[in-house]
Design an enzyme around this catalytic site. Structure first.
Site, PDB file in Angstrom:
ATOM      1  N   THR A 133       8.897   1.798  -4.022  1.00 32.42           N
ATOM      2  CA  THR A 133       8.647   2.195  -5.094  1.00 32.42           C
ATOM      3  C   THR A 133       7.753   3.455  -5.420  1.00 32.42           C
ATOM      4  O   THR A 133       6.863   3.525  -4.545  1.00 32.42           O
ATOM      5  CB  THR A 133       7.799   0.885  -5.835  1.00 32.42           C
ATOM      6  N   ASP A 134       7.933   3.768  -6.682  1.00 33.55           N
ATOM      7  CA  ASP A 134       6.897   4.943  -6.957  1.00 33.55           C
ATOM      8  C   ASP A 134       5.537   4.492  -7.178  1.00 33.55           C
ATOM      9  O   ASP A 134       4.655   5.343  -7.242  1.00 33.55           O
ATOM     10  CB  ASP A 134       7.539   5.699  -8.306  1.00 33.55           C
ATOM     11  N   GLU A 135       5.385   3.239  -7.526  1.00 29.01           N
ATOM     12  CA  GLU A 135       4.028   2.537  -7.869  1.00 29.01           C
ATOM     13  C   GLU A 135       2.882   2.906  -6.765  1.00 29.01           C
ATOM     14  O   GLU A 135       1.761   2.886  -6.952  1.00 29.01           O
ATOM     15  CB  GLU A 135       4.050   1.368  -8.493  1.00 29.01           C
ATOM     16  N   TYR A 159       0.442  -5.605  -6.237  1.00 36.38           N
ATOM     17  CA  TYR A 159       1.777  -5.306  -5.819  1.00 36.38           C
ATOM     18  C   TYR A 159       1.963  -4.009  -5.160  1.00 36.38           C
ATOM     19  O   TYR A 159       2.604  -3.853  -4.030  1.00 36.38           O
ATOM     20  CB  TYR A 159       2.513  -5.500  -7.166  1.00 36.38           C
ATOM     21  N   LYS A 163       3.210  -2.697  -1.357  1.00 43.22           N
ATOM     22  CA  LYS A 163       4.095  -1.998  -0.896  1.00 43.22           C
ATOM     23  C   LYS A 163       3.787  -0.569  -0.290  1.00 43.22           C
ATOM     24  O   LYS A 163       4.516  -0.195   0.784  1.00 43.22           O
ATOM     25  CB  LYS A 163       4.860  -1.462  -2.368  1.00 43.22           C
TER      26      LYS A 163
HETATM   27  P1  NAD Z   1      13.342  -9.113  -7.086  1.00 48.57           P
HETATM   28  O1  NAD Z   1      11.991  -9.966  -7.273  1.00 48.57           O
HETATM   29  O2  NAD Z   1      14.368  -9.257  -8.156  1.00 48.57           O
HETATM   30  O3  NAD Z   1      14.208  -9.499  -5.903  1.00 48.57           O
HETATM   31  C1  NAD Z   1      13.290  -9.928  -4.582  1.00 48.57           C
HETATM   32  C2  NAD Z   1      14.112 -10.626  -3.722  1.00 48.57           C
HETATM   33  O4  NAD Z   1      13.525 -11.010  -2.441  1.00 48.57           O
HETATM   34  C3  NAD Z   1      14.432 -12.163  -4.362  1.00 48.57           C
HETATM   35  O5  NAD Z   1      15.906 -12.551  -4.140  1.00 48.57           O
HETATM   36  C4  NAD Z   1      13.652 -12.991  -3.454  1.00 48.57           C
HETATM   37  O6  NAD Z   1      14.355 -14.386  -3.261  1.00 48.57           O
HETATM   38  C5  NAD Z   1      13.751 -12.426  -2.241  1.00 48.57           C
HETATM   39  N1  NAD Z   1      12.509 -12.855  -1.322  1.00 48.57           N
HETATM   40  C6  NAD Z   1      11.265 -12.788  -1.781  1.00 48.57           C
HETATM   41  N2  NAD Z   1      10.347 -13.163  -0.673  1.00 48.57           N
HETATM   42  C7  NAD Z   1      11.088 -13.341   0.516  1.00 48.57           C
HETATM   43  C8  NAD Z   1      11.077 -13.753   1.560  1.00 48.57           C
HETATM   44  N3  NAD Z   1       9.795 -13.870   2.210  1.00 48.57           N
HETATM   45  N4  NAD Z   1      12.101 -13.580   2.550  1.00 48.57           N
HETATM   46  C9  NAD Z   1      13.424 -13.537   2.245  1.00 48.57           C
HETATM   47  N5  NAD Z   1      13.716 -13.211   0.783  1.00 48.57           N
HETATM   48  C10 NAD Z   1      12.602 -13.106   0.000  1.00 48.57           C
HETATM   49  O7  NAD Z   1      13.032  -7.560  -6.738  1.00 48.57           O
HETATM   50  P2  NAD Z   1      13.894  -6.097  -7.076  1.00 48.57           P
HETATM   51  O8  NAD Z   1      13.337  -5.905  -8.398  1.00 48.57           O
HETATM   52  O9  NAD Z   1      15.228  -6.646  -6.628  1.00 48.57           O
HETATM   53  O10 NAD Z   1      13.328  -5.294  -6.091  1.00 48.57           O
HETATM   54  C11 NAD Z   1      13.883  -5.397  -4.641  1.00 48.57           C
HETATM   55  C12 NAD Z   1      12.962  -4.288  -3.786  1.00 48.57           C
HETATM   56  O11 NAD Z   1      12.941  -3.022  -4.540  1.00 48.57           O
HETATM   57  C13 NAD Z   1      11.627  -4.390  -3.777  1.00 48.57           C
HETATM   58  O12 NAD Z   1      11.090  -4.235  -2.374  1.00 48.57           O
HETATM   59  C14 NAD Z   1      10.787  -3.840  -4.828  1.00 48.57           C
HETATM   60  O13 NAD Z   1       9.370  -3.435  -4.342  1.00 48.57           O
HETATM   61  C15 NAD Z   1      11.743  -2.509  -4.766  1.00 48.57           C
HETATM   62  N6  NAD Z   1      11.705  -1.731  -5.986  1.00 48.57           N
HETATM   63  C16 NAD Z   1      11.916  -2.401  -7.492  1.00 48.57           C
HETATM   64  C17 NAD Z   1      11.962  -1.638  -8.386  1.00 48.57           C
HETATM   65  C18 NAD Z   1      12.112  -2.116  -9.861  1.00 48.57           C
HETATM   66  O14 NAD Z   1      12.224  -1.501 -10.625  1.00 48.57           O
HETATM   67  N7  NAD Z   1      12.624  -3.530  -9.694  1.00 48.57           N
HETATM   68  C19 NAD Z   1      11.862  -0.135  -8.526  1.00 48.57           C
HETATM   69  C20 NAD Z   1      11.660   0.488  -7.093  1.00 48.57           C
HETATM   70  C21 NAD Z   1      11.599  -0.358  -6.028  1.00 48.57           C
HETATM   71  P1  TYD Z   2       7.597  -4.097 -15.904  1.00 50.90           P
HETATM   72  O1  TYD Z   2       8.829  -4.316 -16.301  1.00 50.90           O
HETATM   73  O2  TYD Z   2       6.890  -4.930 -15.565  1.00 50.90           O
HETATM   74  O3  TYD Z   2       7.438  -3.079 -14.444  1.00 50.90           O
HETATM   75  P2  TYD Z   2       6.212  -2.094 -13.846  1.00 50.90           P
HETATM   76  O4  TYD Z   2       5.035  -2.806 -14.124  1.00 50.90           O
HETATM   77  O5  TYD Z   2       6.565  -2.652 -12.310  1.00 50.90           O
HETATM   78  O6  TYD Z   2       6.203  -0.711 -14.321  1.00 50.90           O
HETATM   79  O7  TYD Z   2       6.867  -3.369 -16.905  1.00 50.90           O
HETATM   80  C1  TYD Z   2       7.228  -1.932 -17.342  1.00 50.90           C
HETATM   81  C2  TYD Z   2       6.048  -1.535 -18.394  1.00 50.90           C
HETATM   82  O8  TYD Z   2       6.082  -2.314 -19.495  1.00 50.90           O
HETATM   83  C3  TYD Z   2       4.774  -1.516 -18.033  1.00 50.90           C
HETATM   84  O9  TYD Z   2       3.883  -0.435 -18.522  1.00 50.90           O
HETATM   85  C4  TYD Z   2       4.327  -2.778 -18.546  1.00 50.90           C
HETATM   86  C5  TYD Z   2       5.044  -2.940 -19.707  1.00 50.90           C
HETATM   87  N1  TYD Z   2       5.316  -4.511 -20.286  1.00 50.90           N
HETATM   88  C6  TYD Z   2       4.870  -4.724 -21.770  1.00 50.90           C
HETATM   89  O10 TYD Z   2       4.263  -3.812 -22.330  1.00 50.90           O
HETATM   90  N2  TYD Z   2       5.316  -6.250 -21.974  1.00 50.90           N
HETATM   91  C7  TYD Z   2       5.698  -6.892 -21.139  1.00 50.90           C
HETATM   92  O11 TYD Z   2       5.794  -8.281 -21.676  1.00 50.90           O
HETATM   93  C8  TYD Z   2       5.993  -6.427 -19.702  1.00 50.90           C
HETATM   94  C9  TYD Z   2       6.518  -7.437 -18.926  1.00 50.90           C
HETATM   95  C10 TYD Z   2       5.811  -5.308 -19.611  1.00 50.90           C
END
Ligand code: NAD
Ligand code: TYD
Length: 353
Positions: A133-135, A159, A163
């Protein structure tokens, strides 16, 4: 040939599995422990498709991972599995350390043993791709340049710290042991199968239910948003021709304050599912800010474009319209994920805010 995907029942992982099997016949072994965020409904359409082998299991289970590698002999591991929600990491960081740090360590060790025993073209071609992630880069001021791949790591939440730790492990396993890794650091994704604890699906689901739309703090925090299928395409490109040991930043060139995102979703719902009670924006409710809330993330995605020719195909306007439409068309998926556990989370995160 086969690939092993971890976390393929979650939001990005399941989109990756669907897209992979739509363009290729190469089987996917999908290892996911099915936490609250993992949902087998999301791959219901793949039932009976022999190219998708689902294994319910934990990435921290070394014996299981060793067995899967020996049995299926994948040419690549694509590692999505993680705890991924910042607010949950604030309430309970323990699981984030276990899955994101120990889980990644376990996978790396299993991959190292497996790859170490390969020979010739199999060894040469093997890849471990880490999805991050960019975070990990921390927070930007309003006028700072977007994150490049050389930006210092300055994670601020449990988080992002977990990561960042996993990224460092991946880097070290390459540097020390020569494991052929690649890493991508992507901005906020949105699209189908997104669990409604994250901003965009939460807003859609709450608006349709006539519930408040919670905006943390002043709502002026900025994120870069990328349609999930563009992220999946970027990962495929990195897997195919990314340079071993490199990291690639992936983003949508689409920075927006949260309040603008929420207003856009409300306007789309007004158009696609008008509410007799009035515009959905009437439900916007400012609530207490998230502790340690990062102000701004922005991605400089020029490296992946220059080296690998990837650019997002969707604009925010096209991607968000598809997303809102998907939620309107998939109400059964939404109600199935709103279990007792989901309601407990909503209670915990919002009611006392
Ligand atoms: P998500 O929370 O929707 O899904 C995570 C999945 O991992 C779930 O299906 C969960 O059951 C599985 N999981 C959790 N713990 C596990 C374990 N111990 N063993 C096996 N499976 C396990 O997450 P996402 O949003 O799909 O993100 C996927 C990846 O992308 C993550 O690594 C996250 O850090 C990264 N990422 C997410 C975003 C975003 O905007 N969602 C952006 C950049 C990077
Ligand atoms: P989120 O979707 O949780 O992603 P991330 O924190 O990983 O960027 O949140 C996106 C942005 O929206 C973040 O600045 C937090 C804000 N947010 C709200 O304002 N209200 C909410 O209920 C949630 C879940 C997030």
């Amino acid at each position: 040939m086969t690939i092993l995907v971890t976390g393929g029942a979650g939001f990005i992982g399941v989109n990756f599995v669907h897209d992979w099997l739509a363009v290729s016949d190469e089987p996917v072994v999908n290892l996911d422990v099915l936490t609250y965020a993992g949902n087998p409904d999301s791959f219901a359409s793949l039932r009976g498709d022999g190219r998708h082998i689902f294994v319910k299991g934990d990435i921290c289970d070394r014996e299981l991972v060793d067995r899967l590698l020996a049995e299926h002999r994948p040419r690549a591991i694509v590692h999505f599995a993680a705890e991924s929600h910042v607010d949950r990491s604030i309430h309970g960081p323990g699981e984030f350390m276990r899955t994101n740090v120990t889980g990644t360590f376990t996978l790396l060790e299993a991959a190292r043993a497996y790859w170490g025993a390969l020979e010739g073209a199999e060894r040469e071609g093997f890849r471990f791709h880490h999805v991050s992630t960019d975070e990990v880069y921390g927070s930007l001021t309003a006028d700072a340049a977007p994150f490049t791949e050389t930006h210092p790591y300055e994670p601020n939440s449990p988080y992002s710290a977990s990561k960042a730790a996993s990224d460092h492990l991946v880097r070290a396993w390459h540097h020390t042991y020569g494991l052929p890794v690649t890493t991508s650091n992507c901005s906020n994704n949105y699209g189908p199968y997104h669990f409604p604890e994250k901003l965009i699906p939460l807003i859609i689901v709450n608006a349709l239910a006539g519930k408040p739309l919670p905006i943390y703090g002043d709502g002026r925090q900025v994120r870069d948003w990328l349609y999930v299928k563009d992220h999946c395409a970027a990962i495929r490109v990195v897997l195919e021709r990314g340079r071993v040991g490199e990291t690639y930043n992936v983003g949508g060139w689409n920075e927006k304050p949260n309040i603008d995102i929420v207003n856009t979703v409300c306007a789309l719902l007004d158009e696609l599912r008008p509410d007799a009670a009035g515009p959905y924006s009437r439900l916007i409710t400012y609530v207490a800010d998230r502790p340690g809330h990062d102000r701004r993330y922005a991605i400089d995605a020029r490296k992946i474009e220059r080296e690998l020719g990837w650019r997002p195909a969707e604009t925010f306007e096209t991607g968000i319209r598809k997303t809102v439409q998907w939620y309107l068309d998939n109400q059964a998926w939404v109600s199935n994920v709103q279990t007792g556990a989901y309601r407990e989370w909503v209670e915990r995160n919002y009611v006392a805010r």
